[in-house]
Design a protein around this motif. Sequence first.
Motif, PDB file in Angstrom:
ATOM      1  N   LEU A 197      -9.883  -3.191  -1.731  1.00 57.02           N
ATOM      2  CA  LEU A 197      -9.248  -4.329  -1.076  1.00 57.02           C
ATOM      3  C   LEU A 197      -8.317  -3.907   0.062  1.00 57.02           C
ATOM      4  O   LEU A 197      -8.287  -4.564   1.121  1.00 57.02           O
ATOM      5  CB  LEU A 197      -8.478  -5.155  -2.104  1.00 57.02           C
ATOM      6  N   VAL A 198      -7.561  -2.832  -0.120  1.00 59.13           N
ATOM      7  CA  VAL A 198      -6.627  -2.397   0.926  1.00 59.13           C
ATOM      8  C   VAL A 198      -7.376  -1.964   2.198  1.00 59.13           C
ATOM      9  O   VAL A 198      -7.080  -2.462   3.291  1.00 59.13           O
ATOM     10  CB  VAL A 198      -5.679  -1.292   0.397  1.00 59.13           C
ATOM     11  N   PRO A 199      -8.384  -1.074   2.104  1.00 57.56           N
ATOM     12  CA  PRO A 199      -9.117  -0.717   3.328  1.00 57.56           C
ATOM     13  C   PRO A 199      -9.891  -1.891   3.935  1.00 57.56           C
ATOM     14  O   PRO A 199      -9.953  -2.035   5.155  1.00 57.56           O
ATOM     15  CB  PRO A 199     -10.087   0.373   2.854  1.00 57.56           C
ATOM     16  N   THR A 200     -10.469  -2.742   3.083  1.00 56.76           N
ATOM     17  CA  THR A 200     -11.217  -3.887   3.599  1.00 56.76           C
ATOM     18  C   THR A 200     -10.295  -4.847   4.340  1.00 56.76           C
ATOM     19  O   THR A 200     -10.668  -5.401   5.388  1.00 56.76           O
ATOM     20  CB  THR A 200     -11.937  -4.621   2.449  1.00 56.76           C
ATOM     21  N   THR A 201      -9.089  -5.036   3.819  1.00 60.59           N
ATOM     22  CA  THR A 201      -8.106  -5.877   4.507  1.00 60.59           C
ATOM     23  C   THR A 201      -7.790  -5.302   5.874  1.00 60.59           C
ATOM     24  O   THR A 201      -7.745  -6.027   6.880  1.00 60.59           O
ATOM     25  CB  THR A 201      -6.812  -5.986   3.671  1.00 60.59           C
TER      26      THR A 201
END
Length: 200
Positions: free
Chosen positions: A68-72
């Motif tokens: 979720l952090v990299p995709t965000t």
Amino acid sequence: MFSKISRFSAALAVCVLAPSLAFAHTGTGQTIGFAHGFTHPVSGLDHVLAMILVGVLACQLGGRALWLVPTTFVSVMAIGGALGMMGISVPFVEAGIAFSVIVLGAVVALDIRAPLAIAAGVVGLFAVFHGHAHGSEMPAAAGGVAYAAGFMLATATLHIAGIALGYLLAKMSERQGSIVMRSAGGTAALAGIGLFTGLI
């Protein structure tokens, strides 16, 4: 954890490679656009450090943060890139990029385990600055969609490198891995201060 990293890498690659493959052979503007877009994030120390730190942070947090952090970051960066391409001004872009390296380096060095929503919000904020810098420096002859696909793929690749680095450090003994991780984060934060002050 390795299987999670593999699934994340495969999903991210599909999402990012699909548009780039579609535009890879449609003409000079698109081809030039992808090449320029891909090289832009990897040609600056500020971008490289921030992108790798996002991956390391995601690995430190674990769980859903791993994807979720990299995709965000990649998703919000695309919005910032669009603003830059349209010539819409965003204040303090260069300072924001340097500050992102300082903050992310400090978070990794201090091993701060922020809640997922806060971590995603912080990287999303920084992604606007990085994306705007990419978008505003798009060559006139480049195709916009291919250029965006290029810098998104390069960013995702650096995130994956950061996740892999975090994973490798986690496989070391707890004491050694922690020391190396904290040292790397601290060094990156110092480099960010150098970028912020113009010393680097």
